[in-house]
Design a protein around this motif. Sequence first.
Motif, PDB file in Angstrom:
ATOM      1  N   THR A  28       0.834  -1.211   0.000  1.00  0.00           N
ATOM      2  CA  THR A  28       0.000   0.000   0.000  1.00  0.00           C
ATOM      3  C   THR A  28       0.861   1.251   0.000  1.00  0.00           C
ATOM      4  N   CYS A  47      -5.208   2.445  -4.374  1.00  0.00           N
ATOM      5  CA  CYS A  47      -4.240   3.491  -4.018  1.00  0.00           C
ATOM      6  C   CYS A  47      -4.293   4.661  -4.999  1.00  0.00           C
ATOM      7  N   LEU A  67      -7.776  -2.508   5.078  1.00  0.00           N
ATOM      8  CA  LEU A  67      -7.244  -3.075   3.844  1.00  0.00           C
ATOM      9  C   LEU A  67      -6.758  -4.509   4.060  1.00  0.00           C
ATOM     10  N   LEU A  88      -5.444  -3.638  -5.341  1.00  0.00           N
ATOM     11  CA  LEU A  88      -4.849  -2.763  -4.326  1.00  0.00           C
ATOM     12  C   LEU A  88      -4.205  -1.547  -4.982  1.00  0.00           C
TER      13      LEU A  88
END
Length: 507
Positions: A322, A364, A348, A360
């Motif tokens: 992340t 972001c 998450l 993911l």
Amino acid sequence: MKPIWIVDDDQSIRFVLEKALLRENLPTRSFTNPRDVLIALEAANDDNGPQVLVSDIRMPGGSGLDLLEKVKAKYPGLPVIIMTAYSDLDSAVSAFQGGAFEYLPKPFDLPKAVELIRRAVEESQREEVAEERMADTPEMLGQAPAMQDVFRAIGRLSQSNVTVMITGESGSGKELVARALHKHSPRANGPFVAINTAAIPKDLLESELFGHERGAFTGAQTMRRGRFEQADGGTLFLDEIGDMPFDLQTRLLRVLSDGHFYRVGGHGAVKTNVRVIAATHQNLEQRVKDGAFREDLFHRLNVIRLRLPALRERKEDVPMLTRHFLQQSAAQLGVDPKRISDAALVWLSNFSFPGNVRQLENICHWVTVMAPAQLIEPKDLPPEVGVTTGGLSEVPSSLSMGASALDPTVEHLPYVASTALPQASAIVVAPQAHSSAGDWELGLEADAIALLASGRHDVWDELTRRFESRLILAALAATRGRRIEAAQKLGIGRNTITRKIQELGLE
């Protein structure tokens, strides 16, 4: 900035483009024939090569399409604009098949030509930034035991040319593994060529893989090298091999057996020295049992099998990934990187990620654009992150856009991005997850009533501006800032999205 290379035997065309680009502070370098361009390319380096190449098709001493093929072999990321006559449709088709950025019909409108070249410059600069970032960034990230097993396997295979089959769910990073296998192999100095066999129509896939001779089919005005020839001395990555048409599997088996193949329409065998890495998200054993995949090809490809874990199997890697993707998104969008709170990371980490690492990454990108503050809290995450394997958790209730800087008395329409698609290859605009399908329309109606009651006379323009802004921002987030791709997803023209971005102040 590096110069724009212009190739045309017509002195007036060169003169007009040179002067127009000079007014835009874009340096140029002109050539009268492809032969001189190729000589200059041999002497060029990363600092003085072309930023963009603009070439005519028909010139004494060579064809622009032949030049396109040779330039792409040395500079695969270089945008090439092909100039052609309005009636020359076959040439335009061949230009795109050869990897042209765009074609410019003659006679052209000068401002539109300059705008097209500027877009090509932007694309070229994005590619350069991406290449620099890839060089500075670790190839793959992961501390989970499952990923450490993958890293060890890559290490063991580093001095081998053996065929590898990578399995794993969509979005789990199979191409990254293939690139790592190539980079750490004896073929590292050769080309790495990737092709997604599921993304190319069956009628074009044979030509993409094996190339074609001139006149092999309508529009084939020049010989074209296929991916096997392009990857000679290097690695060919065949993604989603399980979707390859059955008749092409026979041709692929022949190449893997003896390294020889025939171009479409060709009569002479072509020899290539290629290491093949294949990948699939499907169960190939079952495909063989169903008669959809050749058993002999399966055994030829399945020499070494490398399984890539899904993201839900390596949840301890979610915080590291992340933060990496937030840094990457900020660099791509030209903004300061955002930080993420521990509470948001917990959300998450508890998400099942049906779209894996790609999903993911998209999340972001979305929060980099849409989160209002520099610190990302759980309320700033897309509603789908509330979905866990045990069912729906409570979705944060504060995901609407909040008060508008345009009008502090009225809230923005509550658009959020959905990233719960299994493929997670795009971000789509959807109503909030805790709202019914028509709630955003009711919100629009309430906003309209409030604005009308305030006595304003620009309600149409105001709400249209907000609506268009949200659509364009979501599309740009989905395409990581690529305007042309965003326009295609929205179903509008390239000029339209550029004009709207300027009008709406989204630069």
